[in-house]
Design a protein around this motif. Sequence first.
Motif, mmCIF file in Angstrom:
data_model
loop_
_atom_site.group_PDB
_atom_site.id
_atom_site.type_symbol
_atom_site.label_atom_id
_atom_site.label_comp_id
_atom_site.label_asym_id
_atom_site.label_seq_id
_atom_site.Cartn_x
_atom_site.Cartn_y
_atom_site.Cartn_z
ATOM 1 N N LEU A 229 -6.789 -1.583 3.352
ATOM 2 C CA LEU A 229 -6.340 -0.518 4.242
ATOM 3 C C LEU A 229 -7.386 -0.312 5.330
ATOM 4 O O LEU A 229 -8.405 0.342 5.122
ATOM 5 C CB LEU A 229 -6.119 0.784 3.455
ATOM 6 C CG LEU A 229 -5.571 1.966 4.272
ATOM 7 C CD1 LEU A 229 -4.220 1.610 4.876
ATOM 8 C CD2 LEU A 229 -5.458 3.204 3.397
ATOM 9 N N THR A 237 1.545 0.848 9.818
ATOM 10 C CA THR A 237 2.387 1.615 8.901
ATOM 11 C C THR A 237 3.005 2.816 9.604
ATOM 12 O O THR A 237 4.191 3.126 9.405
ATOM 13 C CB THR A 237 1.556 2.080 7.692
ATOM 14 O OG1 THR A 237 0.963 0.935 7.064
ATOM 15 C CG2 THR A 237 2.425 2.805 6.689
ATOM 16 N N SER A 293 -0.747 -6.468 3.497
ATOM 17 C CA SER A 293 -1.221 -5.082 3.411
ATOM 18 C C SER A 293 -0.300 -4.141 4.186
ATOM 19 O O SER A 293 -0.047 -3.006 3.758
ATOM 20 C CB SER A 293 -2.649 -4.983 3.958
ATOM 21 O OG SER A 293 -3.546 -5.747 3.173
ATOM 22 N N ALA A 297 1.609 -1.040 2.356
ATOM 23 C CA ALA A 297 1.410 0.332 2.822
ATOM 24 C C ALA A 297 2.720 0.943 3.312
ATOM 25 O O ALA A 297 3.031 2.104 3.016
ATOM 26 C CB ALA A 297 0.365 0.357 3.936
#
Length: 316
Positions: A229, A237, A293, A297
């Motif tokens: 993150l 995101t 990722s 997310a």
Amino acid sequence: MANTILLALAPIFFVMALGYAAGRSHYVENHHVDGLNALVMSFALPASLFAATASAPRAQLLEQVPLFAISSVVMLVVFLGWYFFQTRSPGASKPDASLQALTIAFPNLAGVGLPILADVLGPAGTIPLAIVLAAGSIIISPLSLILVELNDPKKRASAEAPRTRVRTALRHALTKPVVLAPAFGILFALCGLKLGPVIGASLLLIGHAAPGVALFLTGLVLSAASFRLDKTVAVATVVANIIRPLLTVGIVMAVPVSSETANVAILLAAVPSGFFGILFAVNYRLDSAAIGSMVIASTLLSAVTLAIAIAVLFPH
């Protein structure tokens, strides 16, 4: 309302969690998902989309033209915005930026959108989903592959002309069953042809496997991605889960469309990021960790954003 949202979302995240657990425990191989991917994208989902569109009345398909246009514009704006943002940032190559943009702009319609609409709208939800999936498959996926092909260092070093690489990318993108099936189904219905009960039942039998297997495949793919993150993932995101549906809200408020079309467009825009970018990144040997990722997310945050979208758009 809370019970309705729970019934819509809990099965989706349960099946994705099964796929994730199966991959993390190595009960199912999560680095080589070609077989399951082929089952979903080449057989089950195309059969479901073709059956839905080919059996739809012509008038019902024509009603979906605004949905196609709205979804196309939203996905294209998000794609181009993220691509140009990333290509002007240090450390991001154009092929990586293209696949990141594909991931953010093109929601996980097969894995999450299909069961969501099935719960909210019933069997009729397959038709608008097929229309939006066709929009992304015909416009966004080819555009992403063209940018990868044109900016791939190995391809650029070869003697192959850019025009040839563009044609190759278009052929690869537009000849996929998940693209051809809804397109042929729409043409089939517009010509006034009928599937017949035997063919329809045969297609639906394999098509019913699409939502569950797609969700399991999504979890399996996510289990193979290492999660990190950072600022890029966080911004991606927000763009996918918040900016994309809000952009859709702005468009449906600016153009005259029915409330049903507007609600479906917004709900599908709120679906989390798709995993096509991961599969393409693996095929082209590009950075799939950042894309993975982003998908993880976005999927986690969608438990909140999708619940809000369903509560606001479909209160009954």
